[in-house]
Enzyme design. Sequence first.
Site: not given
Length: 254
Positions: A39, A105, A139
């Site tokens: 990331e 995300k 994540c």
Amino acid sequence: MNIILLQTDIQWQKPNENRTQAETIIDTLPQADLIILPEMFTSGFCMVPAEVAEKAGSVTLQWMQTIAMKKKTAVAGSVSVEDGGRYYNRFYFVKPDGSYTIYNKKHLFTFSGEDKEYAAGDERVIVEYKGVRILLQICYDLRFPVFSRSRGDYDMIIYVANWPAVRIDAWNTLLKARAIENLCYVAGVNRVGNDPGNGYSGGTVLLDYMGKSIVSAEDGLENAVCGKIDMQTLKDFREKFPALNDADKYRIIN
């Protein structure tokens, strides 16, 4: 499919150095079908996007396209991006011909204030590559199993992360859970080193559909590992153990 997982030590807010270091490592590696970076691999997990965010389609995407076409491989990882006046933690999946898919995300990390600086994505993104359907995740998405629950529509999940060492047990456990509950391969690619707020120990791993490690990177060190997934083996297992057919029916309402 041969997959390389790059567990890099990201230099804080130094995109040129991070791209150069990643490319140096990639140039030493054998041919693979897919290379995965962590990331925000050019900057670290920075909550001041005005200092690090790139314009959509700018330097790092072009760099990923160059690597992909040069190495005849797909390249994946997330970058801080400014697009239309908003900031996104954007996952790029670049194919060998230079074409690409993006995933913004969905679950922003409120504990660090990511939700105050970045806009959340609203789409669940699956990319098909070399006969493998791949769900793209970043994540904190790992903590939300409903969003990533298989609907019989993917074969592997990629999680790219800056997941701190202090919570690494959760990372290790949840990656296995996602593989087992979804009967799929899981690639979890985390970083090592330090940023101004956290230390990172890695935990980069490729898991099979039973949560067993196919290959893993050495903790605490910058390194790359290569593992192989096999679609026929996955298909045979799903037919023999058809748990996905018994899954609860649901739909997500945004």
